[in-house]
Design a protein around this motif. Structure first.
Motif, mmCIF file in Angstrom:
data_model
loop_
_atom_site.group_PDB
_atom_site.id
_atom_site.type_symbol
_atom_site.label_atom_id
_atom_site.label_comp_id
_atom_site.label_asym_id
_atom_site.label_seq_id
_atom_site.Cartn_x
_atom_site.Cartn_y
_atom_site.Cartn_z
ATOM 1 N N ASP A 13 36.611 32.238 -7.782
ATOM 2 C CA ASP A 13 37.711 31.847 -8.457
ATOM 3 C C ASP A 13 38.939 33.056 -8.105
ATOM 4 O O ASP A 13 39.903 33.220 -8.762
ATOM 5 C CB ASP A 13 37.389 32.045 -10.114
ATOM 6 C CG ASP A 13 36.997 33.521 -10.491
ATOM 7 O OD1 ASP A 13 36.924 34.350 -9.671
ATOM 8 O OD2 ASP A 13 37.019 33.530 -11.675
ATOM 9 N N GLY A 14 38.670 33.979 -7.173
ATOM 10 C CA GLY A 14 39.753 34.800 -6.595
ATOM 11 C C GLY A 14 40.090 36.001 -7.421
ATOM 12 O O GLY A 14 41.016 36.544 -7.171
ATOM 13 N N ARG A 15 39.095 36.241 -8.291
ATOM 14 C CA ARG A 15 39.418 37.186 -9.186
ATOM 15 C C ARG A 15 39.126 38.616 -8.321
ATOM 16 O O ARG A 15 39.942 39.813 -8.649
ATOM 17 C CB ARG A 15 38.397 37.531 -10.382
ATOM 18 C CG ARG A 15 39.217 37.605 -11.770
ATOM 19 C CD ARG A 15 40.074 36.509 -12.131
ATOM 20 N NE ARG A 15 39.382 35.396 -12.855
ATOM 21 C CZ ARG A 15 38.555 35.470 -13.797
ATOM 22 N NH1 ARG A 15 38.210 36.354 -14.583
ATOM 23 N NH2 ARG A 15 37.852 34.316 -14.246
ATOM 24 N N GLY A 16 38.582 38.775 -7.307
ATOM 25 C CA GLY A 16 38.863 39.840 -6.347
ATOM 26 C C GLY A 16 37.789 40.991 -6.584
ATOM 27 O O GLY A 16 37.887 42.192 -5.986
ATOM 28 N N TYR A 33 42.479 34.974 -3.030
ATOM 29 C CA TYR A 33 40.947 34.668 -2.493
ATOM 30 C C TYR A 33 40.729 35.721 -1.529
ATOM 31 O O TYR A 33 41.621 36.110 -0.792
ATOM 32 C CB TYR A 33 41.143 33.347 -2.284
ATOM 33 C CG TYR A 33 41.168 32.454 -3.406
ATOM 34 C CD1 TYR A 33 40.037 32.023 -4.025
ATOM 35 C CD2 TYR A 33 42.244 31.812 -3.798
ATOM 36 C CE1 TYR A 33 40.224 31.163 -5.321
ATOM 37 C CE2 TYR A 33 42.634 31.264 -5.057
ATOM 38 C CZ TYR A 33 41.294 30.675 -5.683
ATOM 39 O OH TYR A 33 41.514 29.886 -6.840
ATOM 40 N N PRO A 34 39.420 35.988 -1.220
ATOM 41 C CA PRO A 34 38.889 36.934 -0.270
ATOM 42 C C PRO A 34 39.312 36.302 1.293
ATOM 43 O O PRO A 34 39.187 35.053 1.375
ATOM 44 C CB PRO A 34 37.675 36.971 -0.609
ATOM 45 C CG PRO A 34 37.052 36.095 -1.154
ATOM 46 C CD PRO A 34 38.393 35.402 -2.216
ATOM 47 N N LEU A 35 39.790 37.102 2.143
ATOM 48 C CA LEU A 35 40.315 36.685 3.298
ATOM 49 C C LEU A 35 39.485 37.738 4.354
ATOM 50 O O LEU A 35 39.788 39.034 4.509
ATOM 51 C CB LEU A 35 41.879 37.110 3.475
ATOM 52 C CG LEU A 35 42.547 36.505 4.669
ATOM 53 C CD1 LEU A 35 42.391 34.980 4.564
ATOM 54 C CD2 LEU A 35 44.122 36.842 4.420
ATOM 55 N N MET A 67 28.629 34.093 -8.621
ATOM 56 C CA MET A 67 27.646 33.815 -7.713
ATOM 57 C C MET A 67 28.072 32.854 -6.518
ATOM 58 O O MET A 67 27.535 31.964 -6.033
ATOM 59 C CB MET A 67 26.550 32.882 -8.490
ATOM 60 C CG MET A 67 25.976 33.852 -9.457
ATOM 61 S SD MET A 67 24.452 33.223 -10.211
ATOM 62 C CE MET A 67 24.904 31.615 -10.617
ATOM 63 N N ALA A 68 29.248 33.563 -5.839
ATOM 64 C CA ALA A 68 29.784 32.783 -4.921
ATOM 65 C C ALA A 68 29.591 33.268 -3.633
ATOM 66 O O ALA A 68 30.050 32.868 -2.567
ATOM 67 C CB ALA A 68 31.500 32.564 -5.064
ATOM 68 N N LEU A 69 28.771 34.329 -3.510
ATOM 69 C CA LEU A 69 28.552 35.019 -2.259
ATOM 70 C C LEU A 69 27.036 34.997 -1.913
ATOM 71 O O LEU A 69 26.064 35.026 -2.582
ATOM 72 C CB LEU A 69 29.097 36.409 -2.192
ATOM 73 C CG LEU A 69 30.463 36.756 -2.529
ATOM 74 C CD1 LEU A 69 30.924 38.281 -2.959
ATOM 75 C CD2 LEU A 69 31.103 36.139 -1.279
HETATM 76 S S1 SF4 Z 1 33.782 35.938 -4.267
HETATM 77 FE FE1 SF4 Z 1 33.076 36.188 -6.313
HETATM 78 S S2 SF4 Z 1 33.944 38.201 -6.437
HETATM 79 FE FE2 SF4 Z 1 34.925 37.603 -4.481
HETATM 80 S S3 SF4 Z 1 36.873 36.965 -5.447
HETATM 81 FE FE3 SF4 Z 1 35.411 35.198 -5.278
HETATM 82 S S4 SF4 Z 1 34.423 35.074 -7.430
HETATM 83 FE FE4 SF4 Z 1 35.458 37.005 -7.187
#
Ligand code: SF4
Ligand code: SF4
Lengths: 82, 418
Positions: A13-16, A33-35, A67-69
């Motif tokens: 969700d791009g909260r970072g 979003y993570p780059l 739990m996106a990673l």
């Molecule tokens: S991968 Fe997970 S921690 Fe990283 S921005 Fe997305 S939701 Fe947040």
């Protein structure tokens, strides 16, 4: 075989949080979003993790609220989409 | 390898199967008897495991867009099924007739007029992997013809029809599996191939309906017959949906055909053509007509057929406006699961529209290039990548138009810019 951090875009969700834990490996795009600074095999969904970041990457996997990673080894990644 | 003549006993008896006229040789709205009369019955044997070898020598590639080697997919699903220790899991085979691409209508046409060729192909693929369940995933307008065809035969009782949704992304392989399994036509995040683990975790094969139709003919007439049209790197025929100033038409052309040939066969006056969009909305704009249409080859001489789309833009039409309209549409078709796609595509559409419709800020061009790079590869499916490719090709092929627009004129619509 290099360690790779895989981002599941359908969950993130791009909260970072991950970008804070891995500031040298992950930047943020226009929307947060993570780059990947260094994409494994040119695939920006897979971030190359070097040895000294292995632990921080494992933390990111554990702490990501969505739990996106996931950590994997490069060879395990499906190379085609079929 | 047996000789070509031996591979095609009595082929002359089957009317029409000459040159590139193959898939529709049974005529319009072909029922089972017209089908069998034109092609002969589907061979009862010889389509088991070794069909994979036949497909490999035929060199058939997917006709739905990605052009993967069909035999490799089948081999991978077969291997995955064999490697399951307990309870042999039979692979699932899906005929994909969801034609979400707005410029494509060859699959609907094929299902309407030659449904039995597709069904034969599905049966062949399933036999080759000792498959279990079979599905035909087709859009609503195709259902009656497919239903009728299935009812006409006794060997197709295990085939289930599933209605495809009408979104751009509905035909993406994992969206197909997701739709059949869960009723949601959204791409899945995947770390394993579908041929390994797809529908309900089973090895799953998703084949475009045209790909299956070619398989049905290869099963009958052999690899050498398939290859007697087309070239080494792109054997056989493919269907094209031609659109633009003329009303839409379907062509069956030889592999590796030149774009000029395609236009001539469609009866389009080559001198009126300003550019072609090849492959579909995720495809590429080209202006030279000596390109060849093939899934492999150098970018400077070949253009990938994708889902078989050739769309004509006339000299009098502005390629930037056309691209802006397409990108706007593609932005609405993001399945909104992945952030970079959900936000990035609308951002690209805004900039593309600004360039197309009169904004003169010189930074727009670099911004569009930057956004295209940001979204690429950052989604669960290739929707962002395909969109970025289209935009890059537009900026490349219409670079003089971009310059003109940013200085307040348009080369096509002459000076109606601000
Ligand atoms: S991968 Fe997970 S921690 Fe990283 S921005 Fe997305 S939701 Fe947040
Ligand atoms: S990349 Fe876009 S279209 Fe593809 S699954 Fe993600 S949000 Fe949907």
């Amino acid at each position: 075989m290099r360690e790779v951090l895989h981002i599941d875009w359908t969950r993130c969700d791009g909260r970072g949080l991950c970008t804070e834990l891995l500031p040298t490996l992950l930047g943020r795009d226009d929307w947060g979003y993570p780059l990947a600074m260094q994409a494994a095999g040119g695939d920006p969904s897979n971030v190359v993790i070097d040895f000294q970041h292995s632990e921080a990457a494992a933390d990111a996997v554990k702490l990501c609220p969505k739990m996106a990673l996931a950590l994997a080894y490069e060879a395990d990644q499906a190379d085609e989409t079929w | 390898m047996t000789s070509l003549a031996a591979q095609m006993p009595g082929l002359g008896d089957h009317r029409g199967l000459r040159g590139t006229y193959r898939l529709f040789a049974a005529g319009n709205n072909a029922d089972i008897s017209a089908h069998v009369q034109a092609f002969g019955p589907l061979p009862a044997s010889g389509i088991e495991g070794d069909f994979i070898d036949v497909l490999e020598s035929a060199g058939l590639t997917g006709r739905g867009g990605a052009a993967f080697a069909s035999w490799r997919k089948i081999a991978a699903a077969g291997a995955a099924a064999r490697s399951r220790a307990i309870m042999a899991t039979k692979p699932v085979v899906i005929a994909n007739g969801a034609e979400g691409e707005p410029l494509s209508f060859k699959d609907k046409t094929l299902l309407a007029h030659a449904p039995h060729v597709v069904i034969d192909g599905l049966l062949c693929a399933a036999r080759a992997v000792a498959g279990g369940q079979m599905f035909m995933y087709v859009s609503a307008p195709s259902i009656p013809a497919v239903k009728r065809a299935l009812a006409e035969r006794t060997d197709a009782r295990n085939i289930k029809i599933v209605a495809a949704s009408e979104t751009f992304i509905s035909g993406e392989a994992s969206a197909v599996v997701n739709s059949i399994a869960n009723g949601k036509a959204l791409p899945l995040e995947r770390r394993r191939r579908l041929s390994d683990s797809g529908f309900k975790g089973r090895p799953t094969l998703v084949f475009n309906v045209e790909t299956l139709a070619h398989m049905a003919l290869i099963a009958r007439f052999g690899a050498a017959w398939f290859r007697c049209v087309g070239t080494e790197r792109d054997p056989g025929t493919r269907l094209l949906s031609i659109s633009g100033p003329i009303s839409g038409q379907i062509l069956e052309v030889a592999g590796d055909v030149s774009l000029e040939d395609v236009l001539t066969q469609s009866g389009i006056d080559v001198s009126t053509v300003g550019a072609l969009l090849v492959g579909g909305y995720h495809g590429r704009w080209v202006r030279r007509l000596d390109y060849r249409l093939a899934p492999t080859g150098t970018e400077s001489h070949t253009v990938r057929p994708g889902a078989g789309v050739v769309h004509v833009l006339l000299h009098s039409q502005c390629g930037l406006e056309a691209t802006a309209q397409i990108v706007s549409y593609l932005a609405t078709q993001s399945a909104k699961q992945c952030g970079p796609c959900m936000f990035g595509l609308p951002a690209m559409a805004r900039v593309m529209n600004a360039i197309a419709y009169g904004d003169r800020d010189p930074r727009l061009l670099l911004e569009l290039v930057r956004l295209s790079d940001v979204v690429t590869g950052r989604g669960a499916c290739h929707h962002p990548d395909g969109t970025a490719e289209l935009v890059r090709s537009a900026l490349d092929q219409f670079s003089e138009d971009v310059d003109a627009h940013l200085s307040g004129t348009c080369l096509k619509t002459k000076g109606r810019r601000s």
